[in-house]
Scaffold this motif. Structure first.
Motif, PDB file in Angstrom:
ATOM      1  N   SER A 168      -2.962  27.750  27.126  1.00 56.06           N
ATOM      2  CA  SER A 168      -3.598  26.605  27.925  1.00 56.06           C
ATOM      3  C   SER A 168      -4.878  26.207  27.179  1.00 56.06           C
ATOM      4  N   ASP A 287       1.772  33.291  24.363  1.00 56.17           N
ATOM      5  CA  ASP A 287       0.984  32.738  25.183  1.00 56.17           C
ATOM      6  C   ASP A 287       2.044  31.778  25.658  1.00 56.17           C
ATOM      7  N   ALA A 289       1.933  28.775  28.910  1.00 58.96           N
ATOM      8  CA  ALA A 289       1.190  27.987  29.741  1.00 58.96           C
ATOM      9  C   ALA A 289       1.746  26.903  30.185  1.00 58.96           C
ATOM     10  N   ASP A 314       0.398  36.859  27.462  1.00 67.18           N
ATOM     11  CA  ASP A 314      -0.361  36.128  28.567  1.00 67.18           C
ATOM     12  C   ASP A 314       0.258  34.957  29.035  1.00 67.18           C
ATOM     13  N   GLU A 315       0.554  34.840  30.377  1.00 68.37           N
ATOM     14  CA  GLU A 315       1.097  33.840  31.031  1.00 68.37           C
ATOM     15  C   GLU A 315       0.279  33.036  32.117  1.00 68.37           C
ATOM     16  N   GLU A 316       0.157  31.548  31.956  1.00 73.62           N
ATOM     17  CA  GLU A 316      -0.937  30.602  32.774  1.00 73.62           C
ATOM     18  C   GLU A 316       0.122  29.858  33.201  1.00 73.62           C
ATOM     19  N   GLY A 317      -0.504  29.237  34.392  1.00 69.49           N
ATOM     20  CA  GLY A 317       0.304  28.006  35.237  1.00 69.49           C
ATOM     21  C   GLY A 317       1.445  28.623  36.100  1.00 69.49           C
ATOM     22  N   SER A 341      -0.906  39.894  31.111  1.00 71.75           N
ATOM     23  CA  SER A 341      -1.987  39.102  32.004  1.00 71.75           C
ATOM     24  C   SER A 341      -0.990  37.991  32.379  1.00 71.75           C
ATOM     25  N   GLU A 342      -0.944  37.894  33.916  1.00 75.58           N
ATOM     26  CA  GLU A 342      -0.486  36.753  34.523  1.00 75.58           C
ATOM     27  C   GLU A 342      -1.620  36.201  35.482  1.00 75.58           C
ATOM     28  N   ALA A 343      -1.913  35.099  35.105  1.00 71.89           N
ATOM     29  CA  ALA A 343      -3.161  34.456  35.517  1.00 71.89           C
ATOM     30  C   ALA A 343      -3.321  33.643  36.597  1.00 71.89           C
ATOM     31  N   ASP A 344      -1.949  33.001  36.990  1.00 75.25           N
ATOM     32  CA  ASP A 344      -1.902  31.747  38.165  1.00 75.25           C
ATOM     33  C   ASP A 344      -0.765  32.274  39.071  1.00 75.25           C
ATOM     34  N   GLU A 370      -3.531  38.188  38.164  1.00 73.77           N
ATOM     35  CA  GLU A 370      -4.822  37.562  38.469  1.00 73.77           C
ATOM     36  C   GLU A 370      -4.651  36.392  39.372  1.00 73.77           C
TER      37      GLU A 370
END
Length: 425
Positions: A168, A287, A289, A314-317, A341-344, A370
């Protein structure tokens, strides 16, 4: 009768077009950089199936070998090396996103004394994907080695910016195409040592497509940045199936920097909560996103002595994790051995079986959810010990007072365990 003649002429014309688009096999009979029988001539003429004859020696080139056509390309070698002589050029570039298969070839570009910090250099193999590309861009490497390039060893670039960044934090747009990478008996060694953030194998994927990564019996070592980096920045998943990989001693490009206030390469230094630190890299980095997930499995692999994490996901969104890590050994890594890490929005579901993590300079394994979503971790028959911080750190951050985290541990040996908002079974 006139109609019949017209139909026959049309058919002959169509056949000629097909023959042109799918040319007969080209046999490289000369090790010269150009001229009759050379690899450069075959590529320039649009040959789609190229075999380098057994008697042909190593091929030294003065500038980039370029394939500017959209038809799928196959290159079959017989153990030759394509050498750039340390000139710093990309060795082979596919400019129109054509699918590419290479077997039994080596690529190297080593200058006298090796690449130095900020010296630059080119890629070993570069596949550039136009924003109009659709379908699937396929890169298949079998019994291929890439070594001593200043930039990435292998790079598939589906982005309209010169530098997309990662996840991201990156930008740019890309094509609707997906990217499929298949590696078998690939050896990437001592690449990415002439500039910042140059990886062993790198995929930049923007737009609606996904990344499909499959690798077996391959080694990625002594890379300046990540041994492998898969960067999916928009809609689409990252799907992995990796077995028998070795990722060793990667991420050291910035390690020689000693003056953080006045570094030789300013891109090496980042602000970590007010403290200047070196931006070092991982063994295997993914990564993802935007809408999409990280799914698949990694097995029978070794992640050792990398300058940041051994395995960093890392995973976002919108989207989550569904990942299996089996018979993986992570030892001597300078940060976590394994980090997810899972952010969203999205779940973090992971299954670790017969995993050994030893001597990490941070946590052995750090698994964190997260954002809104469920954390479900199963660890079976594993060992984590002699790590600087926690052997296992599992965190479910509360969202509006609501959290749902479960850790199941069976037949696993560890010295320390830190849980936050997680129920241990």
């Amino acid at each position: 009768m006139t109609f019949a003649k017209h139909t026959l002429a049309t058919a002959i014309g169509y056949a000629a077009l097909v023959a042109s688009a799918h040319s007969a096999p080209f046999v490289v009979t000369s090790a010269a950089d150009s001229g009759p029988g050379s690899l450069r001539t075959a590529l320039a003429n649009g040959a789609t199936h190229i075999t380098i004859a057994e008697g042909v020696g190593d091929i030294g080139i003065s500038d980039t070998l370029v394939y500017e056509h959209s038809d799928a390309l196959t290159i079959v070698g017989n153990g030759q090396t394509i050498s750039g002589g340390g000139a710093g050029n990309t060795l082979l570039e596919i400019t129109q996103g054509a699918s590419l298969k290479i077997s039994n070839l080596s690529f190297e570009d080593q200058p006298a004394g090796g690449w130095q910090i900020m010296q630059g250099g080119g890629n070993g193999i570069l596949v550039s994907v136009p924003v109009t590309r659709q379908g699937m861009v396929e890169l298949t490497l079998n019994n291929v080695s890439v070594s001593h390039t200043g930039d990435h060893g292998v790079h598939v670039f589906d982005c309209d910016l010169a530098d997309c960044g990662a996840g991201s934090g990156g930008g740019g747009n890309g094509s609707p195409a997906s990217v499929s990478i298949t590696l078998s008996r690939v050896h990437v060694d001592s690449v990415g040592t002439g500039q910042f953030d140059a990886d062993g194998v790198r995929v930049d994927e923007r737009g609606d497509g996904s990344i499909f990564f499959r690798a077996r019996h391959s080694t990625f070592e002594n890379v300046g940045a990540d041994g492998i980096e898969l960067d999916e920045g928009d809609d689409g998943d990252v799907s992995i199936a990796a077995q028998w990989l070795t990722l060793k001693a990667n991420g050291h490009y910035c390690a020689a920097i000693t003056d953080l206030e006045n570094p030789e390469d300013p891109t090496c230094v980042e602000d970590d909560d007010g403290e200047l630190v070196l931006d070092l890299d991982d063994g295997f980095d993914i990564d993802e996103a935007g809408p999409g997930s990280i799914v698949g499995q990694i097995g029978n692999s070794a992640l050792s002595f990398n300058m940041d994490e051994g395995l960093d996901l890392d995973e976002e969104g919108p989207g989550g994790f569904d990942i299996r890590v089996q018979r993986v050994r992570a030892f001597g890594n300078a940060d976590e051995g394994i980090k997810m890490s899972e952010a969203d929005e999205g779940d973090l579901v992971a299954y670790l079986r017969r995993v050994v993590i030893v001597d990490s300079n941070d946590d052995g394994a750090q698994l964190e959810e997260e954002g809104p979503g469920t954390l479900g971790i199963t660890i079976l028959g594993s060992l984590s010990t002699e790590n600087k911080k926690e052997d296992f750190k599992v965190t479910q951050e509360s969202v509006d007072g609501d959290s749902d985290g479960v850790l199941e541990l069976r037949n696993t040996i560890f010295d320390s365990l830190e849980l936050e908002a997680v129920e241990k079974l």
